[in-house]
Design a protein around this motif. Structure first.
Motif, mmCIF file in Angstrom:
data_model
loop_
_atom_site.group_PDB
_atom_site.id
_atom_site.type_symbol
_atom_site.label_atom_id
_atom_site.label_comp_id
_atom_site.label_asym_id
_atom_site.label_seq_id
_atom_site.Cartn_x
_atom_site.Cartn_y
_atom_site.Cartn_z
ATOM 1 N N GLU A 58 8.868 10.575 10.427
ATOM 2 C CA GLU A 58 7.930 11.676 10.224
ATOM 3 C C GLU A 58 8.446 12.645 9.163
ATOM 4 O OE1 GLU A 58 4.464 13.970 10.604
ATOM 5 O OE2 GLU A 58 4.958 11.870 10.958
ATOM 6 N N VAL A 59 9.730 12.956 9.203
ATOM 7 C CA VAL A 59 10.314 13.846 8.184
ATOM 8 C C VAL A 59 10.177 13.208 6.807
ATOM 9 C CG1 VAL A 59 12.470 14.851 7.334
ATOM 10 C CG2 VAL A 59 11.879 15.039 9.753
ATOM 11 N N LEU A 60 10.500 11.915 6.704
ATOM 12 C CA LEU A 60 10.384 11.230 5.419
ATOM 13 C C LEU A 60 8.939 11.191 4.931
ATOM 14 C CD1 LEU A 60 12.910 8.298 5.951
ATOM 15 C CD2 LEU A 60 13.215 10.365 4.558
ATOM 16 N N ARG A 61 7.995 10.979 5.838
ATOM 17 C CA ARG A 61 6.573 10.956 5.463
ATOM 18 C C ARG A 61 6.135 12.306 4.918
ATOM 19 N NH1 ARG A 61 1.858 12.603 6.908
ATOM 20 N NH2 ARG A 61 2.612 13.723 8.712
ATOM 21 N N VAL A 62 6.533 13.370 5.600
ATOM 22 C CA VAL A 62 6.167 14.724 5.182
ATOM 23 C C VAL A 62 6.798 15.072 3.838
ATOM 24 C CG1 VAL A 62 6.507 17.169 5.759
ATOM 25 C CG2 VAL A 62 5.645 15.588 7.482
ATOM 26 N N LEU A 63 8.063 14.708 3.663
ATOM 27 C CA LEU A 63 8.740 15.007 2.393
ATOM 28 C C LEU A 63 8.142 14.199 1.247
ATOM 29 C CD1 LEU A 63 12.452 15.353 3.513
ATOM 30 C CD2 LEU A 63 10.840 17.172 2.897
ATOM 31 N N CYS A 64 7.748 12.960 1.500
ATOM 32 C CA CYS A 64 7.093 12.155 0.465
ATOM 33 C C CYS A 64 5.756 12.784 0.070
ATOM 34 C CB CYS A 64 6.893 10.719 0.943
ATOM 35 S SG CYS A 64 6.156 9.647 -0.311
ATOM 36 N N ALA A 65 5.006 13.243 1.051
ATOM 37 C CA ALA A 65 3.723 13.905 0.764
ATOM 38 C C ALA A 65 3.944 15.172 -0.063
ATOM 39 C CB ALA A 65 2.996 14.232 2.069
ATOM 40 N N ALA A 66 5.003 15.905 0.227
ATOM 41 C CA ALA A 66 5.305 17.122 -0.542
ATOM 42 C C ALA A 66 5.701 16.771 -1.973
ATOM 43 C CB ALA A 66 6.426 17.907 0.147
ATOM 44 N N LEU A 99 8.446 8.141 -5.236
ATOM 45 C CA LEU A 99 7.034 8.049 -4.866
ATOM 46 C C LEU A 99 6.541 6.607 -4.934
ATOM 47 C CD1 LEU A 99 5.624 11.087 -6.850
ATOM 48 C CD2 LEU A 99 6.049 10.958 -4.403
ATOM 49 N N PRO A 100 5.666 6.208 -4.024
ATOM 50 C CA PRO A 100 5.081 4.863 -4.082
ATOM 51 C C PRO A 100 4.309 4.625 -5.386
ATOM 52 C CG PRO A 100 4.577 5.920 -1.977
ATOM 53 C CD PRO A 100 5.226 6.946 -2.838
ATOM 54 N N GLU A 101 3.749 5.675 -5.965
ATOM 55 C CA GLU A 101 2.989 5.541 -7.209
ATOM 56 C C GLU A 101 3.854 5.007 -8.346
ATOM 57 O OE1 GLU A 101 0.788 8.618 -4.818
ATOM 58 O OE2 GLU A 101 2.867 8.115 -5.170
ATOM 59 N N GLN A 102 5.136 5.252 -8.294
ATOM 60 C CA GLN A 102 6.045 4.782 -9.341
ATOM 61 C C GLN A 102 6.097 3.254 -9.355
ATOM 62 O OE1 GLN A 102 8.869 8.358 -8.153
ATOM 63 N NE2 GLN A 102 9.946 6.819 -9.314
ATOM 64 N N VAL A 103 6.078 2.636 -8.191
ATOM 65 C CA VAL A 103 6.109 1.175 -8.095
ATOM 66 C C VAL A 103 4.823 0.595 -8.661
ATOM 67 C CG1 VAL A 103 6.248 -0.784 -6.498
ATOM 68 C CG2 VAL A 103 7.629 1.259 -6.096
ATOM 69 N N GLU A 104 3.711 1.180 -8.287
ATOM 70 C CA GLU A 104 2.405 0.721 -8.782
ATOM 71 C C GLU A 104 2.307 0.909 -10.293
ATOM 72 O OE1 GLU A 104 -1.116 -1.162 -8.511
ATOM 73 O OE2 GLU A 104 0.227 -0.822 -6.835
ATOM 74 N N ALA A 105 2.817 2.015 -10.798
ATOM 75 C CA ALA A 105 2.753 2.298 -12.236
ATOM 76 C C ALA A 105 3.526 1.261 -13.040
ATOM 77 C CB ALA A 105 3.311 3.692 -12.515
ATOM 78 N N ALA A 106 4.607 0.764 -12.493
ATOM 79 C CA ALA A 106 5.418 -0.228 -13.205
ATOM 80 C C ALA A 106 4.656 -1.529 -13.439
ATOM 81 C CB ALA A 106 6.697 -0.498 -12.423
ATOM 82 N N ARG A 107 3.598 -1.748 -12.669
ATOM 83 C CA ARG A 107 2.796 -2.970 -12.808
ATOM 84 C C ARG A 107 1.736 -2.858 -13.904
ATOM 85 N NH1 ARG A 107 2.296 -2.895 -6.615
ATOM 86 N NH2 ARG A 107 4.181 -3.972 -5.991
#
Length: 145
Positions: free
Chosen positions: A44-52, A87-95
């Protein structure tokens, strides 16, 4: 008593909601985390920090898009592909191979953006996020800690 109340409330719900409630009550009684929407405190902490971080990065992205007068989706991929911010977007951007076209146009200075992001995500900011969104949250579904 709490478990019986939840089972009774879930009885009239659809089978998916009922299944979720059964899993949540199992987690409550056993202390395990087997439910589809259950998380450990760390998760939960990791999820919240990722969202921030995502919110901070989006702010920087919109600022960069405005400065470059560009709203192309490949510019967005170039932006996320140029930063290192967990951020997960970084992985998608690499594609996205089309993002590479923006590198030669000098529409963005990735080092400056990276510096802005890291300047906005300080230890004090992280403590504030955890305190506000987790420890002292009164949002629906939150629990007093």
């Amino acid at each position: 008593e709490v478990v019986c109340m939840h089972y009774a409330e879930a009885a009239n719900d659809c089978v998916y909601r009922w299944d979720r409630e059964i899993s949540n009550m199992h987690d409550l009684v056993t202390g395990e985390s087997v439910g589809i929407d259950s998380r450990t405190a760390e998760e939960e902490v990791l999820r919240v920090l990722c969202a921030a971080r995502r919110q901070i990065a989006e702010e920087a992205l919109h600022k960069a898009k405005g400065a470059a007068a560009n709203s192309d989706m490949h510019f967005e991929s170039f932006f996320y592909g140029s930063i290192h911010f967990g951020l997960p977007e970084q992985v998608e951007a690499a594609r996205d191979p089309n993002r590479l076209n923006y590198g030669s146009l000098n529409m963005l200075r990735p080092a400056e953006v990276q510096e802005q992001l890291l300047g906005a995500y300080t230890p004090a900011k992280i403590r504030g996020i955890v305190r506000e969104r987790i420890l002292e949250s009164s949002a629906s579904g939150s629990q007093a800690m």
